[in-house]
Motif scaffolding. Sequence first.
Motif, PDB file in Angstrom:
ATOM      1  N   MET A  10      64.153 131.526  72.643  1.00 38.10           N
ATOM      2  CA  MET A  10      65.105 132.572  72.972  1.00 38.10           C
ATOM      3  C   MET A  10      65.326 133.441  71.733  1.00 38.10           C
ATOM      4  SD  MET A  10      69.033 132.095  74.291  1.00 38.10           S
ATOM      5  CE  MET A  10      69.578 131.325  72.774  1.00 38.10           C
ATOM      6  N   LYS A  11      65.233 134.748  71.904  1.00 36.56           N
ATOM      7  CA  LYS A  11      65.510 135.672  70.800  1.00 36.56           C
ATOM      8  C   LYS A  11      66.975 135.547  70.425  1.00 36.56           C
ATOM      9  CE  LYS A  11      61.526 137.876  70.755  1.00 36.56           C
ATOM     10  NZ  LYS A  11      60.538 137.450  69.822  1.00 36.56           N
ATOM     11  N   ILE A  12      67.240 135.525  69.124  1.00 35.86           N
ATOM     12  CA  ILE A  12      68.607 135.373  68.635  1.00 35.86           C
ATOM     13  C   ILE A  12      68.699 136.000  67.251  1.00 35.86           C
ATOM     14  CG2 ILE A  12      68.140 133.090  67.683  1.00 35.86           C
ATOM     15  CD1 ILE A  12      70.953 132.280  68.546  1.00 35.86           C
ATOM     16  N   ASN A  13      69.827 136.589  66.928  1.00 31.60           N
ATOM     17  CA  ASN A  13      70.010 137.257  65.642  1.00 31.60           C
ATOM     18  C   ASN A  13      71.357 136.834  65.061  1.00 31.60           C
ATOM     19  OD1 ASN A  13      70.203 138.926  63.448  1.00 31.60           O
ATOM     20  ND2 ASN A  13      69.867 140.812  64.573  1.00 31.60           N
ATOM     21  N   LEU A  14      71.341 135.731  64.283  1.00 33.91           N
ATOM     22  CA  LEU A  14      72.543 135.196  63.660  1.00 33.91           C
ATOM     23  C   LEU A  14      72.254 134.836  62.203  1.00 33.91           C
ATOM     24  CD1 LEU A  14      73.729 132.714  66.433  1.00 33.91           C
ATOM     25  CD2 LEU A  14      74.811 134.880  65.819  1.00 33.91           C
ATOM     26  N   PRO A  15      73.280 134.862  61.362  1.00 31.72           N
ATOM     27  CA  PRO A  15      73.072 134.420  59.981  1.00 31.72           C
ATOM     28  C   PRO A  15      72.806 132.916  59.925  1.00 31.72           C
ATOM     29  CG  PRO A  15      75.365 135.052  60.334  1.00 31.72           C
ATOM     30  CD  PRO A  15      74.633 135.326  61.594  1.00 31.72           C
ATOM     31  N   VAL A  16      71.948 132.518  59.015  1.00 32.04           N
ATOM     32  CA  VAL A  16      71.605 131.112  58.821  1.00 32.04           C
ATOM     33  C   VAL A  16      71.722 130.787  57.334  1.00 32.04           C
ATOM     34  CG1 VAL A  16      69.135 131.621  58.648  1.00 32.04           C
ATOM     35  CG2 VAL A  16      69.834 129.350  59.262  1.00 32.04           C
ATOM     36  N   VAL A  17      72.205 129.585  57.024  1.00 32.73           N
ATOM     37  CA  VAL A  17      72.251 129.081  55.655  1.00 32.73           C
ATOM     38  C   VAL A  17      71.370 127.845  55.621  1.00 32.73           C
ATOM     39  CG1 VAL A  17      73.702 128.124  53.832  1.00 32.73           C
ATOM     40  CG2 VAL A  17      74.600 129.930  55.315  1.00 32.73           C
ATOM     41  N   THR A  33      68.268 134.468  61.794  1.00 28.52           N
ATOM     42  CA  THR A  33      67.455 133.886  62.845  1.00 28.52           C
ATOM     43  C   THR A  33      66.643 134.951  63.572  1.00 28.52           C
ATOM     44  OG1 THR A  33      69.259 134.054  64.426  1.00 28.52           O
ATOM     45  CG2 THR A  33      69.042 131.971  63.247  1.00 28.52           C
ATOM     46  N   ALA A  34      65.517 134.534  64.124  1.00 28.42           N
ATOM     47  CA  ALA A  34      64.669 135.412  64.930  1.00 28.42           C
ATOM     48  C   ALA A  34      64.609 134.895  66.365  1.00 28.42           C
ATOM     49  CB  ALA A  34      63.265 135.489  64.346  1.00 28.42           C
ATOM     50  N   ASP A  35      64.353 133.577  66.490  1.00 34.91           N
ATOM     51  CA  ASP A  35      64.294 132.948  67.804  1.00 34.91           C
ATOM     52  C   ASP A  35      64.541 131.455  67.656  1.00 34.91           C
ATOM     53  OD1 ASP A  35      61.804 131.822  66.966  1.00 34.91           O
ATOM     54  OD2 ASP A  35      60.772 133.592  67.685  1.00 34.91           O
ATOM     55  N   ILE A  36      64.836 130.798  68.787  1.00 34.33           N
ATOM     56  CA  ILE A  36      65.174 129.375  68.749  1.00 34.33           C
ATOM     57  C   ILE A  36      64.795 128.721  70.063  1.00 34.33           C
ATOM     58  CG2 ILE A  36      67.526 129.719  69.585  1.00 34.33           C
ATOM     59  CD1 ILE A  36      68.390 127.593  67.477  1.00 34.33           C
ATOM     60  N   SER A  37      64.449 127.425  69.994  1.00 35.16           N
ATOM     61  CA  SER A  37      64.200 126.612  71.187  1.00 35.16           C
ATOM     62  C   SER A  37      64.812 125.243  70.928  1.00 35.16           C
ATOM     63  CB  SER A  37      62.700 126.486  71.464  1.00 35.16           C
ATOM     64  OG  SER A  37      62.100 125.576  70.559  1.00 35.16           O
ATOM     65  N   ASP A  38      64.609 124.314  71.847  1.00 36.39           N
ATOM     66  CA  ASP A  38      65.128 122.959  71.657  1.00 36.39           C
ATOM     67  C   ASP A  38      64.409 122.225  70.530  1.00 36.39           C
ATOM     68  OD1 ASP A  38      66.935 123.269  73.718  1.00 36.39           O
ATOM     69  OD2 ASP A  38      65.649 122.312  75.208  1.00 36.39           O
ATOM     70  N   PRO A  60      76.641 128.326  61.850  1.00 36.01           N
ATOM     71  CA  PRO A  60      78.009 128.017  62.294  1.00 36.01           C
ATOM     72  C   PRO A  60      78.343 128.528  63.696  1.00 36.01           C
ATOM     73  CG  PRO A  60      78.014 128.844  60.043  1.00 36.01           C
ATOM     74  CD  PRO A  60      76.625 129.020  60.581  1.00 36.01           C
ATOM     75  N   HIS A  61      77.727 129.611  64.127  1.00 38.40           N
ATOM     76  CA  HIS A  61      78.006 130.163  65.455  1.00 38.40           C
ATOM     77  C   HIS A  61      77.414 129.318  66.579  1.00 38.40           C
ATOM     78  CE1 HIS A  61      79.670 133.718  63.610  1.00 38.40           C
ATOM     79  NE2 HIS A  61      78.561 133.882  62.913  1.00 38.40           N
ATOM     80  N   LEU A  62      76.467 128.409  66.234  1.00 39.27           N
ATOM     81  CA  LEU A  62      75.809 127.584  67.253  1.00 39.27           C
ATOM     82  C   LEU A  62      76.131 126.098  67.165  1.00 39.27           C
ATOM     83  CD1 LEU A  62      72.140 128.941  67.427  1.00 39.27           C
ATOM     84  CD2 LEU A  62      74.015 129.356  69.014  1.00 39.27           C
ATOM     85  N   TRP A  63      76.176 125.559  65.933  1.00 37.21           N
ATOM     86  CA  TRP A  63      76.281 124.116  65.742  1.00 37.21           C
ATOM     87  C   TRP A  63      77.488 123.752  64.883  1.00 37.21           C
ATOM     88  CZ3 TRP A  63      70.954 124.973  63.330  1.00 37.21           C
ATOM     89  CH2 TRP A  63      70.005 125.209  64.324  1.00 37.21           C
TER      90      TRP A  63
END
Length: 89
Positions: A10-17, A33-38, A60-63
């Motif tokens: 899934m395309k996603i655009n969030l900050p990652v540390v 982030t660019a994209d993510i899956s399980d 932080p917005h996801l996990w």
Amino acid sequence: MKEQRSLKRMKINLPVVYTYFGEYKFTVDNGTTADISDTGMGFYTDKPLRSGLTLDIKIPHLWDSPRTCVVRWNSMKSSDCFRVGVAFL
């Protein structure tokens, strides 16, 4: 080019540390982030990360807690932009 992934990302655009143990010290850096899956994700950062490197990734917005992953590949997009593909452990 044939798609090699078994799961859709899934395309996603969030900050990652992300953190990793480098030259005798822990390194903390940022990306987007660019994209993510399980099973993994792609993200952009300003430096290349070697294949096989173990990272702890925080989004932080996801996990609620970091996810551990291993770098599978990276690709230079420009002199200060690299796309990194990781698999979750």
